[in-house]
Write a protein that holds these residues in place. Structure first.
Motif, short mmCIF file in Angstrom:
data_model
loop_
_atom_site.label_atom_id
_atom_site.label_comp_id
_atom_site.label_asym_id
_atom_site.label_seq_id
_atom_site.Cartn_x
_atom_site.Cartn_y
_atom_site.Cartn_z
N VAL A 73 0.84 -1.21 0.00
CA VAL A 73 0.00 0.00 0.00
C VAL A 73 0.87 1.25 0.00
O VAL A 73 0.63 2.20 -0.75
CB VAL A 73 -0.95 -0.01 1.22
CG1 VAL A 73 -1.68 1.33 1.34
CG2 VAL A 73 -1.96 -1.15 1.10
N ALA A 74 1.91 1.25 0.84
CA ALA A 74 2.80 2.41 0.94
C ALA A 74 3.52 2.69 -0.38
O ALA A 74 3.74 3.84 -0.74
CB ALA A 74 3.82 2.18 2.05
N ALA A 75 3.89 1.63 -1.09
CA ALA A 75 4.66 1.79 -2.32
C ALA A 75 3.81 2.07 -3.54
O ALA A 75 4.19 2.87 -4.40
CB ALA A 75 5.49 0.52 -2.57
N GLU A 76 2.63 1.44 -3.61
CA GLU A 76 1.87 1.46 -4.86
C GLU A 76 0.57 2.24 -4.83
O GLU A 76 0.13 2.74 -5.86
CB GLU A 76 1.56 0.01 -5.27
CG GLU A 76 2.78 -0.82 -5.61
CD GLU A 76 3.44 -0.37 -6.91
OE1 GLU A 76 2.80 -0.45 -7.97
OE2 GLU A 76 4.59 0.10 -6.84
N ASP A 77 -0.08 2.34 -3.65
CA ASP A 77 -1.44 2.89 -3.67
C ASP A 77 -1.87 3.24 -2.26
O ASP A 77 -2.58 2.48 -1.60
CB ASP A 77 -2.37 1.83 -4.28
CG ASP A 77 -3.80 2.32 -4.47
OD1 ASP A 77 -4.08 3.49 -4.15
OD2 ASP A 77 -4.62 1.53 -4.96
N ALA A 189 8.81 -4.60 -2.15
CA ALA A 189 7.89 -3.62 -2.74
C ALA A 189 8.60 -2.66 -3.68
O ALA A 189 8.02 -2.19 -4.66
CB ALA A 189 7.17 -2.84 -1.63
N VAL A 190 9.86 -2.37 -3.40
CA VAL A 190 10.65 -1.47 -4.23
C VAL A 190 10.74 -1.94 -5.68
O VAL A 190 10.73 -1.14 -6.61
CB VAL A 190 12.08 -1.32 -3.64
CG1 VAL A 190 13.07 -0.85 -4.69
CG2 VAL A 190 12.09 -0.35 -2.48
N ILE A 191 10.81 -3.27 -5.87
CA ILE A 191 11.05 -3.79 -7.23
C ILE A 191 9.76 -4.01 -8.02
O ILE A 191 9.82 -4.41 -9.19
CB ILE A 191 11.88 -5.09 -7.20
CG1 ILE A 191 11.07 -6.25 -6.61
CG2 ILE A 191 13.18 -4.89 -6.45
CD1 ILE A 191 11.73 -7.62 -6.77
N PHE A 192 8.60 -3.76 -7.44
CA PHE A 192 7.33 -3.97 -8.15
C PHE A 192 7.29 -3.32 -9.55
O PHE A 192 6.84 -3.95 -10.49
CB PHE A 192 6.16 -3.45 -7.32
CG PHE A 192 5.74 -4.35 -6.19
CD1 PHE A 192 6.37 -5.56 -5.94
CD2 PHE A 192 4.71 -3.98 -5.34
CE1 PHE A 192 6.00 -6.39 -4.89
CE2 PHE A 192 4.31 -4.80 -4.29
CZ PHE A 192 4.96 -6.00 -4.07
N PRO A 193 7.76 -2.07 -9.69
CA PRO A 193 7.64 -1.44 -11.01
C PRO A 193 8.50 -2.08 -12.10
O PRO A 193 8.17 -1.98 -13.29
CB PRO A 193 8.09 0.02 -10.75
CG PRO A 193 7.94 0.21 -9.28
CD PRO A 193 8.25 -1.13 -8.67
N SER A 194 9.61 -2.72 -11.72
CA SER A 194 10.52 -3.29 -12.73
C SER A 194 11.23 -4.52 -12.18
O SER A 194 12.44 -4.52 -11.97
CB SER A 194 11.54 -2.23 -13.17
OG SER A 194 12.25 -2.66 -14.30
N PRO A 195 10.49 -5.61 -11.97
CA PRO A 195 11.06 -6.79 -11.29
C PRO A 195 12.11 -7.55 -12.09
O PRO A 195 12.87 -8.33 -11.51
CB PRO A 195 9.83 -7.66 -11.02
CG PRO A 195 8.85 -7.26 -12.08
CD PRO A 195 9.06 -5.79 -12.28
N LEU A 196 12.15 -7.35 -13.41
CA LEU A 196 13.14 -8.06 -14.22
C LEU A 196 14.49 -7.34 -14.25
O LEU A 196 15.51 -7.93 -14.59
CB LEU A 196 12.63 -8.25 -15.66
CG LEU A 196 11.36 -9.09 -15.81
CD1 LEU A 196 11.01 -9.26 -17.28
CD2 LEU A 196 11.50 -10.45 -15.14
#
Length: 226
Positions: A73-77, A189-196
């Motif tokens: 929630v803190a990282a994404e929404d 949570a940090v890597i959610f936007p670009s996990p690859l």
């Protein structure tokens, strides 16, 4: 002829609405077995000469650390529990930033991400965004916030062939998702936007700073009443 075409379109529309409603109601109670992104990534792996890899282990909502839910929630929404699928303020900010930047910035809520991950293909076309909005409305109507978060954390891509928080927790920290600390949850949570491209265990300076900000936001959040 025009009448026949109209009937065909009408039938196709009613069929789509009926099937999409059934799909959303079905996944209210049943675990999604796969996503289109998993299949797409699998074919990409095969094209690169790698083995088809899908590391995915479903865990129930109660078996996911509260730290991970708070970090997501803190990282994404941060208004996840307050909105009805769309954060118009975030969308407005994203449009404003995109007008002055070559790199596109999203304003998607967790609900929108679940709609895309579970029901749709990857991409940025207006058609896909339209379908995403439609499915977002459906899951907000027929699912609880608890169910949305449960599916989000079980289906999201978290590395090369890694899907869901249990597989990510085991891969990065060698422990179950129920045991994640605040620091570890923020690192994932940090890597959610670009996990690859990014790693939860080998963060860059930028990612460490983002992790610090997520932990700061985690402390600011009030009780998460699912």
């Amino acid at each position: 002829m025009p009448r026949l075409i109209f009937r065909i379109f009408k039938l196709a529309f009613l069929l789509f609405v009926g099937l999409s409603l059934l799909g959303v109601l079905f996944y209210r109670f049943v675990r999604p077995p796969f996503t289109w992104l998993m299949i797409e990534r699998g074919f990409q792996q095969k094209a690169r000469g790698k083995e088809w890899k899908i590391d995915k282990q479903w865990v129930s909502f109660d078996d996911i650390s509260d730290n991970m839910k708070r970090a997501a929630v803190a990282a994404e929404d941060q208004t996840f529990l307050e909105h009805h699928g769309f954060d118009f303020h975030a969308i407005e900010k994203a449009i404003e930033k995109n007008a002055h930047s070559k790199k596109l910035i999203g304003g998607s809520t967790i609900s929108q991400q679940v709609a895309k991950n579970v029901f749709l293909w990857d991409g940025r076309s207006l058609l896909r965004k339209g379908f995403e909005a439609y499915f977002t409305v459906l899951i907000e109507v027929f699912w609880s916030k608890k169910r949305i978060m449960e599916i989000y954390l079980n289906e999201i891509e978290m590395g090369d062939g890694i899907y869901g928080i249990e597989a990510a927790s085991q891969a990065y920290f060698h422990k179950p998702a129920s045991k994640l600390t605040k620091h570890e949850a923020a690192a994932i949570a940090v890597i959610f936007p670009s996990p690859l491209k990014w790693s939860a265990t080998h963060p860059t300076r930028y990612l460490r700073h983002r992790q610090y900000l997520i932990m700061k936001n985690m402390r600011r959040l009030g009780p998460l009443d699912f």
